[in-house]
Design a protein around this motif. Structure first.
Motif, PDB file in Angstrom:
ATOM      1  N   UNK A 292      -9.064  47.905  92.744  1.00  0.00           N
ATOM      2  CA  UNK A 292     -10.070  47.816  92.017  1.00  0.00           C
ATOM      3  C   UNK A 292     -10.335  47.899  90.343  1.00  0.00           C
ATOM      4  N   UNK A 293      -9.476  49.041  90.019  1.00  0.00           N
ATOM      5  CA  UNK A 293      -9.298  49.445  88.596  1.00  0.00           C
ATOM      6  C   UNK A 293      -8.622  48.046  87.863  1.00  0.00           C
ATOM      7  N   UNK A 294      -7.459  47.838  88.595  1.00  0.00           N
ATOM      8  CA  UNK A 294      -6.709  46.655  87.949  1.00  0.00           C
ATOM      9  C   UNK A 294      -7.296  45.230  87.908  1.00  0.00           C
ATOM     10  N   UNK A 295      -8.311  45.070  88.977  1.00  0.00           N
ATOM     11  CA  UNK A 295      -9.017  43.792  89.087  1.00  0.00           C
ATOM     12  C   UNK A 295     -10.051  43.787  88.012  1.00  0.00           C
ATOM     13  N   UNK A 296     -10.933  45.188  88.031  1.00  0.00           N
ATOM     14  CA  UNK A 296     -12.090  44.988  86.893  1.00  0.00           C
ATOM     15  C   UNK A 296     -11.408  45.057  85.407  1.00  0.00           C
ATOM     16  N   UNK A 297     -10.418  45.560  85.274  1.00  0.00           N
ATOM     17  CA  UNK A 297      -9.725  45.808  84.025  1.00  0.00           C
ATOM     18  C   UNK A 297      -9.329  44.060  83.333  1.00  0.00           C
ATOM     19  N   UNK A 298      -8.880  43.619  84.343  1.00  0.00           N
ATOM     20  CA  UNK A 298      -8.292  42.083  84.028  1.00  0.00           C
ATOM     21  C   UNK A 298      -9.684  41.221  84.064  1.00  0.00           C
ATOM     22  N   UNK A 299     -10.292  41.155  84.957  1.00  0.00           N
ATOM     23  CA  UNK A 299     -11.220  40.074  85.241  1.00  0.00           C
ATOM     24  C   UNK A 299     -12.729  40.533  84.809  1.00  0.00           C
ATOM     25  N   UNK A 300     -13.067  41.923  84.478  1.00  0.00           N
ATOM     26  CA  UNK A 300     -14.321  42.243  84.253  1.00  0.00           C
ATOM     27  C   UNK A 300     -14.897  41.587  82.881  1.00  0.00           C
ATOM     28  N   UNK A 301     -14.259  41.392  81.711  1.00  0.00           N
ATOM     29  CA  UNK A 301     -14.805  40.814  80.798  1.00  0.00           C
ATOM     30  C   UNK A 301     -15.090  39.419  81.032  1.00  0.00           C
ATOM     31  N   UNK A 302     -13.867  38.568  81.391  1.00  0.00           N
ATOM     32  CA  UNK A 302     -14.188  37.181  81.618  1.00  0.00           C
ATOM     33  C   UNK A 302     -15.282  37.058  82.633  1.00  0.00           C
ATOM     34  N   UNK A 303     -15.398  37.784  83.759  1.00  0.00           N
ATOM     35  CA  UNK A 303     -16.571  37.657  84.401  1.00  0.00           C
ATOM     36  C   UNK A 303     -17.768  37.632  83.785  1.00  0.00           C
ATOM     37  N   UNK A 304     -17.917  38.546  82.820  1.00  0.00           N
ATOM     38  CA  UNK A 304     -19.300  38.808  82.326  1.00  0.00           C
ATOM     39  C   UNK A 304     -19.282  37.866  81.381  1.00  0.00           C
TER      40      UNK A 304
ATOM     41  N   UNK B 100      11.188  55.020  93.268  1.00  0.00           N
ATOM     42  CA  UNK B 100      12.595  54.727  93.214  1.00  0.00           C
ATOM     43  C   UNK B 100      12.984  54.643  91.799  1.00  0.00           C
ATOM     44  N   UNK B 101      12.178  54.926  90.742  1.00  0.00           N
ATOM     45  CA  UNK B 101      12.465  54.443  89.360  1.00  0.00           C
ATOM     46  C   UNK B 101      11.809  53.524  88.723  1.00  0.00           C
ATOM     47  N   UNK B 102      10.704  52.750  89.462  1.00  0.00           N
ATOM     48  CA  UNK B 102      10.086  51.767  89.218  1.00  0.00           C
ATOM     49  C   UNK B 102       9.054  52.193  88.034  1.00  0.00           C
ATOM     50  N   UNK B 103       8.668  51.513  87.254  1.00  0.00           N
ATOM     51  CA  UNK B 103       7.526  51.790  86.182  1.00  0.00           C
ATOM     52  C   UNK B 103       6.306  52.126  86.682  1.00  0.00           C
ATOM     53  N   UNK B 104       5.856  53.404  86.858  1.00  0.00           N
ATOM     54  CA  UNK B 104       4.649  53.750  87.413  1.00  0.00           C
ATOM     55  C   UNK B 104       3.147  53.001  86.857  1.00  0.00           C
ATOM     56  N   UNK B 105       3.266  52.328  85.672  1.00  0.00           N
ATOM     57  CA  UNK B 105       2.287  51.853  85.047  1.00  0.00           C
ATOM     58  C   UNK B 105       2.389  50.139  84.953  1.00  0.00           C
ATOM     59  N   UNK B 106       3.059  49.913  85.945  1.00  0.00           N
ATOM     60  CA  UNK B 106       3.176  48.264  86.085  1.00  0.00           C
ATOM     61  C   UNK B 106       1.830  47.715  86.348  1.00  0.00           C
ATOM     62  N   UNK B 107       1.109  48.153  87.122  1.00  0.00           N
ATOM     63  CA  UNK B 107      -0.188  47.527  87.502  1.00  0.00           C
ATOM     64  C   UNK B 107      -1.010  47.533  86.463  1.00  0.00           C
ATOM     65  N   UNK B 108      -1.178  48.532  85.799  1.00  0.00           N
ATOM     66  CA  UNK B 108      -2.123  48.734  84.820  1.00  0.00           C
ATOM     67  C   UNK B 108      -1.811  47.884  83.603  1.00  0.00           C
ATOM     68  N   UNK B 109      -0.412  47.521  83.267  1.00  0.00           N
ATOM     69  CA  UNK B 109       0.220  46.923  82.256  1.00  0.00           C
ATOM     70  C   UNK B 109      -0.178  45.587  82.651  1.00  0.00           C
ATOM     71  N   UNK B 110       0.000  45.071  83.839  1.00  0.00           N
ATOM     72  CA  UNK B 110      -0.069  43.564  84.251  1.00  0.00           C
ATOM     73  C   UNK B 110      -1.655  43.140  83.896  1.00  0.00           C
ATOM     74  N   UNK B 111      -2.322  44.338  84.400  1.00  0.00           N
ATOM     75  CA  UNK B 111      -3.980  43.883  84.119  1.00  0.00           C
ATOM     76  C   UNK B 111      -4.137  43.661  82.729  1.00  0.00           C
ATOM     77  N   UNK B 112      -3.733  44.661  81.975  1.00  0.00           N
ATOM     78  CA  UNK B 112      -4.112  44.627  80.487  1.00  0.00           C
ATOM     79  C   UNK B 112      -3.435  43.042  79.835  1.00  0.00           C
ATOM     80  N   UNK B 113      -2.495  42.719  80.363  1.00  0.00           N
ATOM     81  CA  UNK B 113      -1.783  41.483  79.755  1.00  0.00           C
ATOM     82  C   UNK B 113      -2.717  40.354  80.258  1.00  0.00           C
ATOM     83  N   UNK B 114      -2.739  40.318  81.708  1.00  0.00           N
ATOM     84  CA  UNK B 114      -3.812  39.380  82.050  1.00  0.00           C
ATOM     85  C   UNK B 114      -5.082  39.214  81.246  1.00  0.00           C
ATOM     86  N   UNK B 115      -5.769  40.133  81.041  1.00  0.00           N
ATOM     87  CA  UNK B 115      -6.996  39.999  80.161  1.00  0.00           C
ATOM     88  C   UNK B 115      -6.605  39.542  78.770  1.00  0.00           C
TER      89      UNK B 115
END
Length: 255
Positions: free
Chosen positions: A7-19, A143-158
């Motif tokens: 929900x955090x990532x979804x609202x980050x990416x789509x909250x402003x466009x939905x508004x 396993x060494x993956x970037x832990x901030x991958x989800x939020x970065x993807x959301x920010x770039x989608x916005x």
């Protein structure tokens, strides 16, 4: 925890466009139709990109190849929808002359709706798989993956949704006024921001900042240029952002 991430990532990416959709488009059925039409044109560009990617077998593993042609197809279909709406302008004005809509009285509103349609469909395809993965099972980063991958993807989608909206206004205005350097700006900026995303696949996400910061710089520049070509001013934009004065960016309607 996975639900919070989703929900955090979804609202980050789509909250402003939905508004933006709810406040500026949802009350006008004609705008909704144009929005759906523009989203369909973006899907057609994706279809052609997929066909080309499938057909050119030796380069299927090269991400840059598919990305470059995807950008070119998107801009080609942005041009096609401009030509379609431009040819249908007189008929559409007659069709909606009894409706309470301003979309054909001011072409910048039409360009805004088309740009938002492109952006929303682009954003949906950019993030839907990431959101699905964010629900689990498992936790990213063990396993060494970037832990901030989800939020970065959301920010770039916005960022891309807002960029497409701004580019729509600039692109349509440049063709209406013959200022083709602005058309070139849209294409080059789109290619630049898209190619920056290739950095995300290197060094386990250590180059995320090199993608996000320039992309948002291009976004600010694109938004300012979009406001300018639509007839607004920096003073009006500042007032709208900070809530001072009348709080509106006034645009001269075309007759």
């Amino acid at each position: 925890m996975t639900a919070y991430t989703f929900f955090g990532c979804a609202l980050t990416a789509y909250g402003t466009p939905l508004a933006m959709f709810l406040l500026t488009i949802s009350s006008d059925p004609v705008k909704i139709i144009i929005l759906i039409l523009s989203a369909f044109f973006w899907l057609l560009s994706l279809l052609l990109s997929a066909i080309l990617w499938t057909a050119v077998i030796p380069l299927k593993e090269e991400l840059a190849f598919g990305l470059v042609f995807s950008v070119l197809f998107q801009e080609f279909f942005r041009l096609l929808i401009y030509l379609l709406l431009d040819r249908a302008d007189t008929y559409l004005k007659k069709l909606t002359e009894t409706e309470e809509t301003q979309i054909f009285a001011n072409k910048h509103i039409l360009a805004y709706v088309v740009g938002l349609g492109f952006g929303l469909m682009s954003g949906a395809f950019s993030l839907v798989n990431v959101l699905a993965a964010s629900l689990g099972p498992g936790t990213l980063g063990f396993n060494g993956e970037p832990h901030n991958f989800f939020i970065v993807s959301s920010v770039m989608t916005l960022c891309m949704i807002l960029l497409h909206t701004s580019w729509g206004v600039i692109f349509f205005s440049s063709l209406d006024t013959g200022t083709y350097w602005q058309t070139g700006f849209v294409i080059i900026a789109h290619m630049f921001v898209s190619c920056l995303s290739l950095l995300n696949s290197y060094n386990s996400g250590s180059l995320y900042a090199a993608t996000i910061l320039p992309s948002y710089l291009v976004l600010v520049l694109s938004m300012v240029l979009a406001v300018k070509v639509a007839g607004g001013s920096l003073g009006g934009l500042k007032a709208a952002v900070v809530g001072g004065g009348r709080g509106n960016v006034e645009v001269q309607a075309e007759q």
